[in-house]
Design a protein around this motif. Structure first.
Motif, PDB file in Angstrom:
ATOM      1  N   TYR A 100      -8.357  -5.008  -0.304  1.00 36.10           N
ATOM      2  CA  TYR A 100      -7.322  -4.358  -1.102  1.00 36.10           C
ATOM      3  C   TYR A 100      -7.678  -4.416  -2.591  1.00 36.10           C
ATOM      4  CZ  TYR A 100      -4.651  -4.938   3.214  1.00 36.10           C
ATOM      5  OH  TYR A 100      -4.241  -4.904   4.525  1.00 36.10           O
ATOM      6  N   TYR A 122      -5.105   7.707  -7.576  1.00 33.98           N
ATOM      7  CA  TYR A 122      -5.977   6.613  -8.038  1.00 33.98           C
ATOM      8  C   TYR A 122      -6.999   6.201  -6.976  1.00 33.98           C
ATOM      9  CZ  TYR A 122      -7.555   2.092  -9.746  1.00 33.98           C
ATOM     10  OH  TYR A 122      -8.341   1.032 -10.163  1.00 33.98           O
ATOM     11  N   VAL A 123      -8.252   6.051  -7.413  1.00 37.02           N
ATOM     12  CA  VAL A 123      -9.333   5.524  -6.580  1.00 37.02           C
ATOM     13  C   VAL A 123     -10.098   4.510  -7.431  1.00 37.02           C
ATOM     14  CG1 VAL A 123     -11.459   6.020  -5.306  1.00 37.02           C
ATOM     15  CG2 VAL A 123      -9.564   7.653  -5.253  1.00 37.02           C
ATOM     16  N   GLY A 143     -13.064   5.742   0.471  1.00 33.77           N
ATOM     17  CA  GLY A 143     -12.268   6.415  -0.541  1.00 33.77           C
ATOM     18  C   GLY A 143     -12.933   7.631  -1.140  1.00 33.77           C
ATOM     19  N   PRO A 188      -0.527   6.319  -8.322  1.00 38.62           N
ATOM     20  CA  PRO A 188      -0.946   5.847  -6.995  1.00 38.62           C
ATOM     21  C   PRO A 188      -1.404   6.966  -6.062  1.00 38.62           C
ATOM     22  CG  PRO A 188       1.132   4.844  -7.637  1.00 38.62           C
ATOM     23  CD  PRO A 188       0.855   5.939  -8.627  1.00 38.62           C
ATOM     24  N   VAL A 196       0.849  -1.198   0.000  1.00 37.57           N
ATOM     25  CA  VAL A 196       0.000   0.000   0.000  1.00 37.57           C
ATOM     26  C   VAL A 196       0.883   1.245   0.000  1.00 37.57           C
ATOM     27  CG1 VAL A 196      -1.675   1.342   1.319  1.00 37.57           C
ATOM     28  CG2 VAL A 196      -1.956  -1.138   1.116  1.00 37.57           C
ATOM     29  N   GLY A 205       2.399   2.046  -3.322  1.00 39.73           N
ATOM     30  CA  GLY A 205       1.491   2.361  -4.424  1.00 39.73           C
ATOM     31  C   GLY A 205       1.169   1.181  -5.300  1.00 39.73           C
ATOM     32  N   ILE A 237      -3.577  -1.580  -7.899  1.00 40.54           N
ATOM     33  CA  ILE A 237      -3.504  -0.333  -8.659  1.00 40.54           C
ATOM     34  C   ILE A 237      -2.879  -0.627 -10.029  1.00 40.54           C
ATOM     35  CG2 ILE A 237      -2.489   1.981  -8.764  1.00 40.54           C
ATOM     36  CD1 ILE A 237      -2.556   2.055  -5.723  1.00 40.54           C
ATOM     37  N   TYR A 273      -4.299  -0.428  -3.318  1.00 43.95           N
ATOM     38  CA  TYR A 273      -5.163   0.589  -2.714  1.00 43.95           C
ATOM     39  C   TYR A 273      -5.939  -0.105  -1.599  1.00 43.95           C
ATOM     40  CZ  TYR A 273      -8.778   4.195  -2.261  1.00 43.95           C
ATOM     41  OH  TYR A 273      -9.628   5.167  -1.781  1.00 43.95           O
ATOM     42  N   LYS A 274      -5.879   0.449  -0.393  1.00 45.59           N
ATOM     43  CA  LYS A 274      -6.580  -0.152   0.736  1.00 45.59           C
ATOM     44  C   LYS A 274      -7.987   0.423   0.814  1.00 45.59           C
ATOM     45  CE  LYS A 274      -5.944  -1.340   5.610  1.00 45.59           C
ATOM     46  NZ  LYS A 274      -5.028  -1.235   6.763  1.00 45.59           N
TER      47      LYS A 274
END
Length: 305
Positions: A90, A102-103, A156, A99, A77, A80, A93, A83-84
């Motif tokens: 998880y 990014y969502v 997020g 990173p 995480v 990068g 990405i 994504y947690k």
């Protein structure tokens, strides 16, 4: 990506500077951690599992210590690579993504959150997937068979609303492509129409319901649609559907007439989200609290492309 490049330079630095007797002690654990990180990425991405849980990782790597795996994931995480989403969820990405910004797509996140649970993406979110609306809804609507608390949650920066349907109303969904790589459980076209006619407030109001019915007219399996309305057992939904079908000049069949006979004597609001006002239309059992001329104009003159 920059962090990974720095890691490579760190390895080179240690190899050049460290005494031979310390190379294995210094380099090997660092190298093995990196190898495990890539093994995790490869293991899940090769099966198109771009979202996974900590328990999934434990099952895939049973020979590894759980604490060590937790540290590896935390490191991934930080670098990068992952994504947690939540404490144990998880998402990988993509290599071409930044990173820092990014969502994951909200529909993907809903799928990961609901792993091993019965659910489907519905209402305004399903409308978007089926191409029935141009609205950018800030929420992702997730229909569940069991109550989820709290009903509204944020992951997020995206808001998720969980709507419970009892067993009798939990039907009409399948696995649908939500992007080029992944599928998720989504209400089918006909179920989506039934849902939004039942709760227009979860799709932007009665104008959006009318637009969806109109835009989907050529793609709708009407036998399935009438069957769904019967199973849904909500008279207000039937009233809104029949009123909009008539208002927008869509085909009227014997099935529509049969449904008219089932409406009963009660009066429902055309749009539950609008003020309780307006004249009653006894034919459809509705209080018309949104101007029909406005509905017709908005729907018939909307450009979807």
């Amino acid at each position: 990506m920059l962090i990974w490049i720095i890691d490579i330079y760190q390895w080179i630095y240690f190899i050049l500077k460290a005494p031979n007797k310390y190379i294995k002690q210094i380099i090997y654990p660092f190298y093995m951690s990196s190898q495990l990180s890539w093994s995790i990425i490869k293991q899940f991405s090769s099966r198109n599992m771009f979202g996974f849980t900590f328990q999934d990782v434990v099952r895939e790597f049973p020979e590894k210590n759980r604490i060590h795996l937790a540290r590896i994931l935390a490191n991934m995480v930080e670098k990068g690579m992952l994504y947690k989403i939540t404490r144990d969820n998880y998402h990988i990405i993509p290599f071409n993504a930044d990173p820092e910004t990014y969502v994951p797509d909200g529909h993907q996140v809903a799928k990961y959150i609901m792993q091993n649970k019965e659910y489907y993406i519905g209402y305004a979110s399903a409308m978007k997937i089926h191409g029935l609306t141009l609205q950018s809804e800030a929420k992702v609507y997730v229909v569940t068979k069991k109550q989820t608390k709290p009903a509204i949650r944020n992951f997020g920066g995206i808001t998720y609303q969980f709507i419970q349907h009892d067993a009798t109303r939990f039907f009409g969904f399948s696995s649908i492509w939500i992007n080029q790589l992944e599928q998720a459980m989504v209400s089918d076209l006909e179920r989506t129409i039934v849902d939004i006619a039942t709760k227009p407030q979860l799709c932007g109001g009665i104008i959006e319901v009318g637009n969806a019915i109109f835009q989907a007219k050529a793609r709708t399996d009407h036998d399935k649609l009438f069957y769904y309305f019967a199973r849904n057992m909500n008279k207000s939904a039937k009233k809104r559907f029949l009123f909009l079908t008539d208002l927008l000049g869509l085909d009227w069949t014997t099935e529509h007439e049969r449904m008219m006979e089932e409406l009963g004597p009660g009066i429902s609001l055309l749009d539950p989200a609008a003020p309780d006002q307006g004249r009653k239309r006894k034919k459809f059992g509705l209080k018309i609290n949104v101007d029909p001329i406005r509905i017709k104009k908005k729907v018939l003159h909307r450009k979807m492309s």
